[in-house]
Design an enzyme around this catalytic site. Sequence first.
Site, PDB file in Angstrom:
ATOM      1  CB  SER A  46      -0.951   0.051   1.201  1.00  0.00           C
ATOM      2  OG  SER A  46      -1.674  -1.110   1.295  1.00  0.00           O
ATOM      3  CB  ILE A 179       7.581 -17.080  -1.439  1.00  0.00           C
ATOM      4  CG1 ILE A 179       8.411 -17.265  -0.168  1.00  0.00           C
ATOM      5  CG2 ILE A 179       7.663 -18.315  -2.330  1.00  0.00           C
ATOM      6  CD1 ILE A 179       7.954 -18.401   0.701  1.00  0.00           C
ATOM      7  CE  LYS A 220      20.092  -0.240  10.646  1.00  0.00           C
ATOM      8  NZ  LYS A 220      21.469   0.184  10.456  1.00  0.00           N
ATOM      9  N   PRO A 221      14.813  -0.032   7.231  1.00  0.00           N
ATOM     10  CG  PRO A 221      12.624   0.173   8.045  1.00  0.00           C
ATOM     11  CD  PRO A 221      13.976   0.820   8.101  1.00  0.00           C
ATOM     12  CB  THR A 222      14.816   2.170   2.736  1.00  0.00           C
ATOM     13  OG1 THR A 222      13.498   2.652   2.928  1.00  0.00           O
ATOM     14  CG2 THR A 222      15.259   2.469   1.319  1.00  0.00           C
ATOM     15  CE  LYS A 254      21.334   6.757   8.479  1.00  0.00           C
ATOM     16  NZ  LYS A 254      20.540   6.956   9.694  1.00  0.00           N
ATOM     17  CB  CYS A 411     -23.891  -1.523 -11.697  1.00  0.00           C
ATOM     18  SG  CYS A 411     -23.933  -3.107 -12.542  1.00  0.00           S
ATOM     19  CD  GLU A 435     -26.881  -9.952  -7.098  1.00  0.00           C
ATOM     20  OE1 GLU A 435     -27.339  -8.947  -7.685  1.00  0.00           O
ATOM     21  OE2 GLU A 435     -25.703 -10.041  -6.746  1.00  0.00           O
ATOM     22  NE  ARG A 492     -22.406 -13.944 -12.384  1.00  0.00           N
ATOM     23  CZ  ARG A 492     -21.445 -14.428 -13.164  1.00  0.00           C
ATOM     24  NH1 ARG A 492     -21.721 -14.721 -14.419  1.00  0.00           N
ATOM     25  NH2 ARG A 492     -20.226 -14.619 -12.707  1.00  0.00           N
ATOM     26  CG  HIS A 537     -19.570  -0.193 -13.313  1.00  0.00           C
ATOM     27  ND1 HIS A 537     -19.657  -0.091 -11.944  1.00  0.00           N
ATOM     28  CD2 HIS A 537     -20.089  -1.394 -13.643  1.00  0.00           C
ATOM     29  CE1 HIS A 537     -20.197  -1.195 -11.460  1.00  0.00           C
ATOM     30  NE2 HIS A 537     -20.468  -2.001 -12.467  1.00  0.00           N
ATOM     31  CD  GLU A 539     -18.020   3.098 -11.526  1.00  0.00           C
ATOM     32  OE1 GLU A 539     -18.953   3.592 -12.185  1.00  0.00           O
ATOM     33  OE2 GLU A 539     -18.109   1.996 -10.945  1.00  0.00           O
TER      34      GLU A 539
END
Length: 569
Positions: A46, A179, A220-222, A254, A411, A435, A492, A537, A539
Amino acid sequence: MYSMCSILFCYIIAVLLILKKFGNIISMKCNNKTKFIFVTGGVVSSLGKGIVSASIGALLKSRGLNISVLKLDPYLNIDPGTMNPFQHGEVFVTDDGAETDLDLGHYERYISVKLNCLNSKSAGQIYLNVLEKERQGKYLGETVQVIPHITDEIKNSIYLAGEKCNILICEVGGTVGDIESLPFIEAIRQIRQKEGIKSVFFIHVSYLPYIDTAGEVKTKPTQHSVKALLGLGIQPDLLLLRSKNKISNEIKSKISLFCNVPLTAVANCPDLATIYEAPLILRNEHVDQLILEHLNIESIDSDLAEWKNVVWKFKHPKKKINIGIVGKYVNFTESYKSVNEALIHAGIHLNTRIIFHYIDAENIKNEEIEKNLKILDGILVPGGFGERGINGKIASVKFARENLIPYFGICLGLQIAVIEFSINCAHIINATSEEFDPKAKNLVIHYIKNQQKITRKGGTMRLGSYPCAIMENTMAYDIYRQKLIFERHRHRYEINNDYRDKLVSAGLIFSGFSPDKNLIEIIELKEHPFFLACQFHPEFLSNPLNPHPIFKRFIKESINHNEKRQLIY
Ligand code: GLN
């Protein structure tokens, strides 16, 4: 004579310079050799990698280059269409009906390009293709493996997506170290190896957390993330550091030292008031210049005036209005990403700040409805699936209709409006949708022809762009001012044609149809300032430089409602 000669000389030089400049661009455009920018992410998810990739696309496009984008997602679903929006956010639909990651929405909005199924690939799709080829005997005699078969398939997807552009921006989903993203990282490493340094640019987007107790941002994480990337054979050409606030040059130095990148290749993009400021920030950090120098591309200059205007208007609204979004996924607003953005675009265009009120349809109690919805200047029911929260949505539509509050249904929002109108205006008892209650008697919304036979759920809805004929003398026509429009779909169910006459006699207007008139695409009401709903839609087609016309009208009428409300209270 002498001055004539010198004028002629200057003229020839100027023409030659212009020809050289455009010649470079044109020769680059014509030499078919696509260059690649790969964007990876580190530390946390994110980070807004999608917005960064889209903003870089906007910058490069503004310099006259032809840009395309590819999102690689490491999950095993074939596409996000079968995922829960609470987990994945919105499913973005392209013209050709591909159900894709919401980042494709950012790419289309920032770069004003039309993307398709080639621009979004998941690990699931890659594996499916490889396994299909294995069954077809395309690898007879071989042991099918991640390297080279999966990585080759990934590379094919990258080359295919980059076929018709000057630069392909390819964003690798997930975080370095996962992974599942390893084959993608290996594939992009191989592309750099094959294409050469001057054809490939690696951007690593990372995060600098601010630690309160230490009173500083931590690098540090970077450092670890870059180390992990180096371990996979990739040395970033640019580090793009996300942070809450702007970081100092000291921190940049740095990071430059410890991550082994030149100081000029450390850029910062802090949290912004509007995501549409990102292209301006990245320009200030010389990101596009650095990329073009590295890739050895000459291009025209651009002042980004349109983006500056968007940001200025966003930051200096003349009015504020309250828009209620009544839905199911209100605790995870990424599920309504394109709707939110389209409302913001229209707001920017009309110098108005949108105050969002996400209303959980399940919590709407009839007795409290007035208290909760009275403060709204406009009500929107967006797309959705399943019966949860349906009664709350119906109650909201009723409230908007009766109290002349602008209502915009998208919709599912159209289907709910039809059900509400059927029950309360056309007096069709217990009207509902197939539905929600397939056995009910009055199914005013039912399966689109052939949809009930479908048993495989992935990619089988009515998807993508379809034409819609707009009826004259309607609000829809006044909005579009065209007889034929194209909009994107993902559903649908549709309005049951058996109820058309009853609904029309009760006052419902059908203002848009499929060209064969079989499917109703837009409904509206006459004696209401804005009561309009569409089966598609809209948008998905809005962008900040060109807001969608229905959203513009909805916001305009909501502003009017707000002004009236101010007079009353
Ligand atoms: N669930 C409804 C349908 O499938 C509406 C879908 C949507 O809002 N995108 O028709």
